[in-house]
Design an enzyme around this catalytic site. Structure first.
Site, PDB file in Angstrom:
ATOM      1  N   ASP A 526       0.839  -1.192   0.000  1.00 49.31           N
ATOM      2  CA  ASP A 526       0.000   0.000   0.000  1.00 49.31           C
ATOM      3  C   ASP A 526       0.877   1.247   0.000  1.00 49.31           C
ATOM      4  OD1 ASP A 526      -2.338   1.444   0.015  1.00 49.31           O
ATOM      5  OD2 ASP A 526      -2.741   1.188   2.145  1.00 49.31           O
ATOM      6  N   GLU A 529       2.598   4.885  -4.281  1.00 46.03           N
ATOM      7  CA  GLU A 529       2.593   5.762  -5.466  1.00 46.03           C
ATOM      8  C   GLU A 529       3.932   6.485  -5.684  1.00 46.03           C
ATOM      9  OE1 GLU A 529      -1.027   4.358  -4.411  1.00 46.03           O
ATOM     10  OE2 GLU A 529       0.080   5.736  -3.131  1.00 46.03           O
ATOM     11  N   ASP A 730      -9.377   2.958  -2.339  1.00 45.92           N
ATOM     12  CA  ASP A 730     -10.256   3.400  -1.257  1.00 45.92           C
ATOM     13  C   ASP A 730     -11.560   3.952  -1.832  1.00 45.92           C
ATOM     14  OD1 ASP A 730      -8.181   2.656   0.327  1.00 45.92           O
ATOM     15  OD2 ASP A 730      -7.531   4.677   0.839  1.00 45.92           O
TER      16      ASP A 730
END
Length: 1070
Positions: A526, A529, A730
């Site tokens: 997670d 990015e 999300d």
């Protein structure tokens, strides 16, 4: 360094003084970040040895385009040529590069490579082999390539006859050889211009206008622009990752930024993934529907715009590196001396093939373990071992199959990767919980974030992964050689330079050590990015790095699915309260213009979200850095990294962040560099998540060589599917995105999960799914009921929600528990078929999940705009309920030459084909239909886990078409061994009153075949025989269903099986 001339010293010092004056008022973490950029600019100016500088004109209408210079250099597989500026430099958003090289390579019959790059090769290009291998730019070096005569595609350009033709600069276009239809056309004269920006974009400044006043090719150090003509109403799919109201992109008004961003699931914005690939369907001049794919290979941030009649690319770095995929299948695989005949004699073009060809290029997706197709459960907010164990126990007590239990960041000590909290997740109790799961043939997956806590500098705290990272020199740096420091959940953090020499070694050591305390079955990646909560470097010269306070998340969540009013009905989320339905009444427009019975309007009182991405601050608390610089380029080697002249629309509609921190918000600073001082993060930002995935995949292969690695990751780049699956981020507990401007205040709902899954089939990441019941906001009973049913027929099935929201595990509502048992049991029953589709798509590159028109182009016009239905493989048509308070849905069933059959009841669907019809859809049901002429391979006894389910015998469900025939192939292996995996192919065919099966390959099927259900048997057989012996059977006249039982047939036969092993003769009564 060359000395500064006296005449130029005063203005340069004045500029520096002005910059320092504005920056010194800021904390050191921000001013150091900005000062480095300005000093770099001064250094480059000085090196130029002149006071003359270049300022951006912000005007592409002045750009002259390019012209061909000299004669192309021809070779067997293509040619190269030189291009130079056709007039005075325009310097629109950077410095024009005068000399370019054009490379045209016929790599394969269906694959054409067109690369326009700076001849000096100073622009950043993805190193070959870093994520995937690809042919080079020199056609003379290509091995086993194609030729112009053999190619499906023809490359044309305006100077191909030796002289420039037409008005304007040099341009090229790509046409199909078979039909002559042009599929990509950069000739400015064929492209409409637009002097006004898009109405949907509020900011249209000179730095980020969405107007298109000119279409000459622009190639600058920080701005590349190229346009192609499109037909009116173009059918474009892909260009993501994105969330919008349709799988098909709006051909008249789309602005798609490309820059990996921690942003939730925003509407009409960029988000986690970077995939500048599109698939387009067009009617040719002969009226036939044909599909092709176009990929731009780049790593830089960019915008892609669609307006009526045009697609335009605007990149802030890199090169123009295109590949075109024809979507054509050759008439045969045999070689021919007449390549031209071979190219023309194509027999089929399909979207499946156009997607497959691109996926083959970037690398086919990995085959995931069999258990990973079970049901996964997670939430942010399982605060300790006891809470997690209680959920595991409740799932079993309610007999809802649970395959994989997950934990979010709650298990970590102060949110530090590779640790466990000694109070809340003590190692002994934690290990016992996981061991119990393993004993029950279940699995466990923890989260790992990308940011690595900074190694403490005091003697009372130890964090070995941080210390070891310092020793191996793997962390990203500032230009001055100091470590770059960000802030994420643990506080001050480092970020791994994924291309550092020791990066793989460091990741493998950390994962191996972690595996000795947490016996995980896979890893959840997670925040990669990558995400950082500060703008710029978080640590100034005097920052105390021992002070690393962890962030504390908020715990209150508001917001509910459309139509549920918590102020009236409370926080249960129930469908009924005290005997009353909880949806407020009121008409709302459906997609077809009709009125529905209950409102989809949302009460937005106190609509506060708890998100994984928190408010972004400047280092040490300042919100934003200095104002825009006065852009002054010395030459093309100088760049403004955090704040380039062209401001891509990064995070549009998400926040009002000023453009001067456009790229640095919520991520590592663009000026940061690798451990060797090279590779500005500006150039590699979008690669970072996928390079991390590659390291994790390789580490897991090394640590557990007998098992397939299992990864689910958030950020992706072309080729990521070779290492990981993906979840859609999300999302929100909504039925669909909110209407109008309200859409920008939330994000993806249940309906958008289908769009997302279809997108990622194009992107080559086939194990894909959404957070079932929604991550953000509170869910409710009806939404969760419908979503669990839908999720069971998507590749990756996980229920997950945010901290502070009401609980949404399947056992929380009785109807959801019932729906979950029904859906998961059916998923497990037909898992051999679903797994076969996934494995075959991994081997071939074709999409596992498909839009209806991929298989039935005759319904293209009716289905091109929506994804309300989809196909899993080529045989299962899924038609979910995507709105509240309905017991019927509108759906379209293509004419497939027979009866579609409900996979739950086996009843035939009696409707008019190729039109929208109404079908029943009661609560706790979902419409899933088996295509006529297809076969399902099943597990005869679905059980609590995938392992237990797979111990039961196989079965077959055969749905005959109107000719009394059916055929399907299935992939069999042990579900765990990494590639190259011993496997076998089971082929089942039906016809002439018989059902036959054959198996070929290395793998021996572990279970026998116990039953065969044959659908559309219109007369009762007098006997059914197998291998000369009569077998038990029953026949249902109403369903025209024949059920043959008690077979106990060995699918393998004796030894290596070849030929027919199963034959059922159906001797029917008159």
């Amino acid at each position: 360094m060359r000395s500064i001339k006296a005449a130029s010293l005063t203005p340069l010092l004045a500029a520096l003084f002005t910059t320092l004056s504005s920056t010194l008022a800021l904390p050191s973490s921000v001013w150091e970040h900005q000062l480095e950029t300005n000093v770099l600019a001064l250094r480059d100016t000085n090196n130029n040895g002149s006071s003359s500088t270049i300022s951006p004109s912000f005007d592409v209408t002045k750009c002259p385009g390019y012209k061909l210079v000299g004669q192309p250099q021809q070779s067997q597989h293509g040619f190269t040529a030189q291009l130079s500026l056709a007039g005075d430099a325009c310097n629109a958003y950077g410095v024009d590069i005068a000399n370019l090289t054009l490379s045209v390579v016929y790599e394969k019959q269906h694959q054409l490579h067109v690369h326009i790059y700076d001849t000096a090769k100073q622009q950043y290009q993805l190193p070959n082999g870093l994520i995937f291998d690809r042919p080079g730019d020199n056609p003379a070096d290509i091995q086993n390539g194609s030729t112009a005569d053999q190619s499906d595609l023809v490359f044309h350009h305006t100077a191909e006859n030796g002289t420039q033709s037409g008005n304007g600069g040099w341009a090229f276009w790509i046409a199909r050889k078979s039909s002559g239809d042009v599929i990509f056309d950069t000739r400015a004269s064929n492209i409409p211009t637009y002097n006004d920006g898009l109405s949907s974009v509020s900011s249209n400044t000179k730095r980020n206008t969405t107007a298109m006043p000119a279409h000459e090719m622009v190639f600058e150090n920080q701005y590349l622009q190229i346009s192609s003509a499109l037909p009116t109403g173009a059918n474009i799919y892909g260009l993501g990752e994105y969330v919008t109201g349709s799988f098909r992109r709006n051909p008249d008004e789309t602005l798609q930024p490309f820059f990996t961003l921690d942003a939730g699931t925003p509407v009409d914005s960029n988000m986690y993934g970077y995939h500048p690939i599109y698939t387009e369907a067009r009617r040719g001049s002969d009226g036939k529907l044909r599909t092709h794919s176009v990929h731009l290979q780049n790593t830089a941030g960019m915008d892609v715009l669609l307006r009526r009649g045009v697609i335009q690319y605007r990149a802030i770095g890199g090169t123009l590196d295109f590949r075109f995929f024809s979507g054509d299948q050759p008439a045969s695989s045999s070689s021919s001396s007449s390549g031209n005949d071979k190219a023309v004699a194509t027999v089929k073009n399909s979207p499946n093939t156009a997607i497959q060809q691109y996926v083959n290029f970037i690398g086919n997706p990995v085959i995931h373990p069999y258990w990973s197709y079970g049901f996964h459960l997670c939430r942010w907010g399982y605060n300790n071992v006891s809470e997690t164990q209680a959920v595991i126990d409740a799932m079993r007590q309610n007999n809802i199959p649970l395959e994989v239990q997950w934990n979010d960041i709650d298990y970590l000590q102060e949110f530090r990767d590779f640790t466990t909290d000694p109070q809340r997740f003590p190692q002994k109790e934690f290990a016992a919980m996981i061991a119990k799961l393993k004993d029950n043939h279940q699995h466990y997956i923890p989260i790992i974030d990308m940011a690595i806590p900074k190694a403490p500098t005091n003697d009372t705290d130890v964090y070995y992964p941080g210390t070891r990272g310092d020793e191996l020199d793997v962390f990203i740096k500032n230009r001055n050689g100091s470590q770059y420091i960000g802030e994420v959940w643990p506080g001050y953090t480092n970020f791994v330079d994924q291309q550092a020499e020791n990066a793989g070694k460091w990741w493998t050591e950390a994962i191996r050590n972690f595996s000795e305390i947490v016996d995980f079955s896979g890893i959840w990646l997670d925040m990669n990015e990558p995400s950082s909560f500060v703008i710029g470097n978080a640590a100034g010269p005097e920052t105390n790095l021992s002070n690393t306070p962890a962030y504390t998340a908020a715990t209150s969540v508001a917001g509910w699915p459309q139509g549920y009013n918590n102020l009236t009905w409370g926080t249960s989320g129930n469908i009924t309260v005290n005997g009353s339905y909880t949806y407020q009444q009121g008409p709302v427009q459906n997609n077809d213009g009709s009125k529905q019975r209950r409102s989809l309007l949302l009460s937005r009182d106190e609509d506060v979200l708890v998100q994984r991405d928190i408010n972004v601050n400047g280092g040490n608390g300042d919100k934003f850095g200095p104002e825009d610089p006065n852009y002054q380029y010395a030459n093309s080697s100088q760049r403004y990294l955090s704040n380039p002249p062209y401001a891509i629309h990064n995070g549009i509609h998400i926040s009002e962040t000023p453009l001067n921190v456009n790229l640095d918000k919520k991520t590592v600073a663009m000026e940061a560099v690798g451990v060797d001082g090279q590779r500005a993060f500006y150039d590699v930002h979008n690669l970072d998540g996928t390079l991390e995935e590659q390291h994790f995949y390789n580490a897991l292969r090394d640590i557990r060589p007998q098992e397939r690695p299992f990864l689910i990751s958030r950020s992706t780049y072309p080729g990521a599917g070779k290492f990981t699956g993906h979840w859609l981020g999300d999302n929100y507990a909504l039925w669909t995105i909110l209407p109008g401007e309200e859409a920008y205040k939330a994000g993806a709902g249940m309906a958008q999960s289908i769009d997302g899954v279809l997108q990622f089939q194009i992107f080559g990441i086939h194990l894909i799914g959404a957070d079932i019941c929604g991550f953000n906001r509170n869910s409710d009973e009806e939404l969760c009921n419908r979503w669990m049913m839908l999720g069971a027929f998507l590749p990756f099935m996980r229920n997950h929600n945010t901290i502070g929201a009401i609980a949404q595990e399947p056992f929380r509502w009785d109807s959801v528990a019932n729906a979950s048992r029904i859906a998961i049991n059916k998923r497990y029953e037909i898992l051999p078929s679903l797994y076969s589709h996934m494995a075959q798509s991994a081997e071939s590159g074709e999409p596992a999940v498909r839009a209806l028109w991929y298989e039935f182009d005759e319904v293209f016009e009716q289905t091109k705009d929506y994804a309300h239905q989809f196909l899993f493989g080529d045989d299962l048509l899924v038609s979910p309920v995507l709105e509240p308070n309905v017991t019927q849905i509108k759906a379209l069933f293509p004419n497939a030459g027979g009866k579609w059959r409900n996979v739950f009841s086996y009843e035939a669907l009696d409707v008019e084909y190729n039109k929208n019809v109404t079908v029943d859809a009661a609560l706790s049901t979902i419409n899933v239909h088996l295509r006529p002429g297809k076969v399902l391979l099943t597990h005869s006894k679905p059980a609590y886990t995938v392992y237990e389910t797979a111990q039961s015998p196989y079965g077959l469900i055969v749905n005959l078409n109107d000719q009394g025939e059916a055929k399907q192939t299935f992939y069999l292996d042990d579900g765990m061994t990494p590639a190259p995996t011993p496997n076998s192919t089971l082929t089942v065919s039906a016809g002439n009153n018989s059902v036959n099966g054959s198996i070929e390959g290395e793998y021996k099927a572990q279970q026998n075949l116990t039953y065969v259900v044959v659908l559309d048997v219109k007369q009762k057989p007098t006997q059914v025989m197998m291998g000369g012996n009569k077998t038990e059977f029953s026949w249902d006249q109403q369903k025209t269903l024949l059920n043959v039982t008690g077979l106990n047939a060995d699918l393998n036969g004796s030894g290596r099986f070849r030929g027919l092993r199963l034959e059922l003769s159906l001797l029917c009564e008159d």
